[in-house]
Design a protein around this motif. Structure first.
Motif, PDB file in Angstrom:
ATOM      1  N   SER A  13       7.899   8.700  -0.977  1.00  0.00           N
ATOM      2  CA  SER A  13       8.657   8.363  -2.188  1.00  0.00           C
ATOM      3  C   SER A  13       8.747   9.486  -3.211  1.00  0.00           C
ATOM      4  O   SER A  13       9.606   9.468  -4.086  1.00  0.00           O
ATOM      5  CB  SER A  13       8.036   7.130  -2.856  1.00  0.00           C
ATOM      6  OG  SER A  13       6.712   7.400  -3.245  1.00  0.00           O
ATOM      7  N   LYS A  14       7.844  10.459  -3.131  1.00  0.00           N
ATOM      8  CA  LYS A  14       7.921  11.578  -4.094  1.00  0.00           C
ATOM      9  C   LYS A  14       7.153  12.787  -3.561  1.00  0.00           C
ATOM     10  O   LYS A  14       6.512  12.717  -2.498  1.00  0.00           O
ATOM     11  CB  LYS A  14       7.395  11.166  -5.477  1.00  0.00           C
ATOM     12  CG  LYS A  14       5.951  10.744  -5.512  1.00  0.00           C
ATOM     13  CD  LYS A  14       5.563  10.294  -6.924  1.00  0.00           C
ATOM     14  CE  LYS A  14       4.121   9.795  -6.915  1.00  0.00           C
ATOM     15  NZ  LYS A  14       3.665   9.300  -8.185  1.00  0.00           N
ATOM     16  N   SER A  25       5.244   3.838   1.700  1.00  0.00           N
ATOM     17  CA  SER A  25       4.634   4.044   0.372  1.00  0.00           C
ATOM     18  C   SER A  25       4.840   2.767  -0.439  1.00  0.00           C
ATOM     19  O   SER A  25       5.405   1.795   0.067  1.00  0.00           O
ATOM     20  CB  SER A  25       5.249   5.258  -0.342  1.00  0.00           C
ATOM     21  OG  SER A  25       6.647   5.154  -0.387  1.00  0.00           O
ATOM     22  N   HIS A  64       7.034  -0.925   3.002  1.00  0.00           N
ATOM     23  CA  HIS A  64       6.238  -1.012   1.789  1.00  0.00           C
ATOM     24  C   HIS A  64       4.783  -1.279   2.143  1.00  0.00           C
ATOM     25  O   HIS A  64       4.444  -2.342   2.653  1.00  0.00           O
ATOM     26  CB  HIS A  64       6.795  -2.128   0.891  1.00  0.00           C
ATOM     27  CG  HIS A  64       6.098  -2.222  -0.413  1.00  0.00           C
ATOM     28  ND1 HIS A  64       4.910  -2.892  -0.573  1.00  0.00           N
ATOM     29  CD2 HIS A  64       6.399  -1.699  -1.614  1.00  0.00           C
ATOM     30  CE1 HIS A  64       4.513  -2.783  -1.828  1.00  0.00           C
ATOM     31  NE2 HIS A  64       5.399  -2.067  -2.476  1.00  0.00           N
ATOM     32  N   ASN A 108       6.548   2.700  -3.422  1.00  0.00           N
ATOM     33  CA  ASN A 108       7.875   2.750  -4.056  1.00  0.00           C
ATOM     34  C   ASN A 108       8.912   3.290  -3.072  1.00  0.00           C
ATOM     35  O   ASN A 108       8.588   4.100  -2.214  1.00  0.00           O
ATOM     36  CB  ASN A 108       7.830   3.667  -5.279  1.00  0.00           C
ATOM     37  CG  ASN A 108       6.834   3.168  -6.306  1.00  0.00           C
ATOM     38  OD1 ASN A 108       7.048   2.143  -6.926  1.00  0.00           O
ATOM     39  ND2 ASN A 108       5.727   3.885  -6.447  1.00  0.00           N
ATOM     40  N   VAL A 109      10.155   2.840  -3.257  1.00  0.00           N
ATOM     41  CA  VAL A 109      11.259   3.327  -2.421  1.00  0.00           C
ATOM     42  C   VAL A 109      12.154   4.193  -3.281  1.00  0.00           C
ATOM     43  O   VAL A 109      12.621   3.744  -4.325  1.00  0.00           O
ATOM     44  CB  VAL A 109      12.152   2.166  -1.908  1.00  0.00           C
ATOM     45  CG1 VAL A 109      13.006   2.616  -0.744  1.00  0.00           C
ATOM     46  CG2 VAL A 109      11.341   0.951  -1.557  1.00  0.00           C
ATOM     47  N   THR A 110      12.402   5.428  -2.874  1.00  0.00           N
ATOM     48  CA  THR A 110      13.293   6.293  -3.659  1.00  0.00           C
ATOM     49  C   THR A 110      14.378   6.928  -2.804  1.00  0.00           C
ATOM     50  O   THR A 110      15.209   7.664  -3.319  1.00  0.00           O
ATOM     51  CB  THR A 110      12.489   7.429  -4.342  1.00  0.00           C
ATOM     52  OG1 THR A 110      11.865   8.206  -3.316  1.00  0.00           O
ATOM     53  CG2 THR A 110      11.431   6.900  -5.287  1.00  0.00           C
ATOM     54  N   HIS A 140      12.444   1.975   5.060  1.00  0.00           N
ATOM     55  CA  HIS A 140      11.225   1.989   4.258  1.00  0.00           C
ATOM     56  C   HIS A 140      10.277   0.856   4.628  1.00  0.00           C
ATOM     57  O   HIS A 140      10.705  -0.274   4.845  1.00  0.00           O
ATOM     58  CB  HIS A 140      11.561   1.905   2.768  1.00  0.00           C
ATOM     59  CG  HIS A 140      10.368   2.237   1.920  1.00  0.00           C
ATOM     60  ND1 HIS A 140       9.996   3.529   1.667  1.00  0.00           N
ATOM     61  CD2 HIS A 140       9.435   1.454   1.353  1.00  0.00           C
ATOM     62  CE1 HIS A 140       8.886   3.520   0.963  1.00  0.00           C
ATOM     63  NE2 HIS A 140       8.515   2.270   0.747  1.00  0.00           N
ATOM     64  N   LYS A 177       8.509  13.223   0.061  1.00  0.00           N
ATOM     65  CA  LYS A 177       9.940  12.974  -0.159  1.00  0.00           C
ATOM     66  C   LYS A 177      10.749  14.202   0.278  1.00  0.00           C
ATOM     67  O   LYS A 177      11.780  14.088   0.941  1.00  0.00           O
ATOM     68  CB  LYS A 177      10.208  12.651  -1.631  1.00  0.00           C
ATOM     69  CG  LYS A 177      11.657  12.324  -1.886  1.00  0.00           C
ATOM     70  CD  LYS A 177      11.933  11.908  -3.308  1.00  0.00           C
ATOM     71  CE  LYS A 177      13.374  11.446  -3.439  1.00  0.00           C
ATOM     72  NZ  LYS A 177      13.797  11.274  -4.811  1.00  0.00           N
TER      73      LYS A 177
END
Ligand SMILES: NC(=O)c1ccc[n+]([C@@H]2O[C@H](COP(=O)([O-])OP(=O)(O)OC[C@H]3O[C@@H](n4cnc5c(N)ncnc54)[C@H](OP(=O)(O)O)[C@@H]3O)[C@@H](O)[C@H]2O)c1
Length: 241
Positions: free
Chosen positions: A10-11, A33, A47, A35-37, A45, A15
């Protein structure tokens, strides 16, 4: 299709690696992760909170789904936490368990299930654990982080040895990415000097633009995965790949 399972997609580095891999239309990424981005037609994704080992254990069977004729299958244990910055003797009791759950127990459970789920798949299989130079030298204030990354390195070394004895061809790596401009570095700079003697050095890395950009590191790791069979060593630094 090549299939990648990437924790912490997610980051930060995870990411950037995911985005680098998705540039190739032969790649499909399962990101894991809280969060989903990322939204992409070849991204799915999942979670999961790696600090919740009970939930992880109950959901492991959903992570590694049957794959139809894969070209390559890769697990990247990238998610990681620094935990509290503080000397042993002044940390909360929960910190050690939290850091080890995310940095060691979660990756170990994922490695275990990955290897058993895809035992019958004969395509190239790779496990890449994102470690840290902090796993090989003590940094005051980071005891849980340093020791968890040392454990991750040994987990990788042991797993590779087993796969060699089993002659599976599975490659296992523990890669230290160097210092990268992510939220983890921001957290490091927010530490108290009394509990972390290298604070000024890490502040200077940012001020002197000495941190790597996550995008550059993501591209480099993607390139490494492509050529992973050429690397005989398990423990690697980013400047070696
Ligand atoms: N940045 C550096 O300078 C540096 C240096 C050496 C090693 N590393 C290693 O590189 C890896 C990536 O770090 P980074 O700098 O990219 O960190 P980051 O920007 O803080 O990103 C961490 C990633 O891990 C995920 N994550 C954290 N806790 C999680 C949890 N409980 N369950 C599931 N996912 C979780 C986060 O996703 P959610 O928050 O969405 O869950 C996020 O995607 C880590 O293993 C770190 O130890 C980084």
């Amino acid at each position: 299709m090549n299939y990648y399972f990437i924790t912490g997609a997610s980051k930060g580095i995870g990411k950037a690696l995911t985005e680098a891999l998705l540039k190739n239309e032969d790649n499909y990424v399962f990101g894991i992760s809280r969060n989903v981005t990322i939204k992409h037609e070849r991204y799915h994704h999942q979670h999961l909170d790696l600090s919740d080992i009970t939930a992880l254990r109950n959901n492991l069977h959903k992570v590694f789904l049957p794959l139809d004729n894969p070209g390559k299958i890769v697990l990247v244990n990238n998610a990681g936490v620094l935990g509290e910055i503080g000397y042993i003797g002044s940390q909360t009791t929960d910190n050690f368990e939290f850091v080890f759950d995310v940095n060691v127990i979660g990756p170990a459970l994922l490695m275990n299930t990955f290897l058993s789920a895809y035992l019958e798949q004969t395509c190239p299989k790779i496990i890449l654990n994102i470690s840290s130079g902090a796993g090989q030298r003590p940094i005051d204030g980071w005891s849980a982080y340093c020791s968890s990354k040392a454990a991750l390195d040994m987990l990788s070394l042991t797993c590779q040895k087993e796969q060699e004895l089993l002659k599976t061809g599975v490659k296992v790596f523990s890669l230290a990415p160097g210092v990268v401009d992510t939220t983890m570095q921001k957290q490091i700079r927010e530490g108290a000097a009394s509990q972390f003697s290298q604070l000024e050095q890490f502040v200077a890395l940012k001020e002197n633009n000495a941190l790597q950009e996550p995008e550059a590191v993501g591209e480099r790791i993607a390139g490494f995965i492509k050529n992973a069979s050429n690397y005989p060593n398990v423990l690697l630094r980013i400047d070696e790949v």
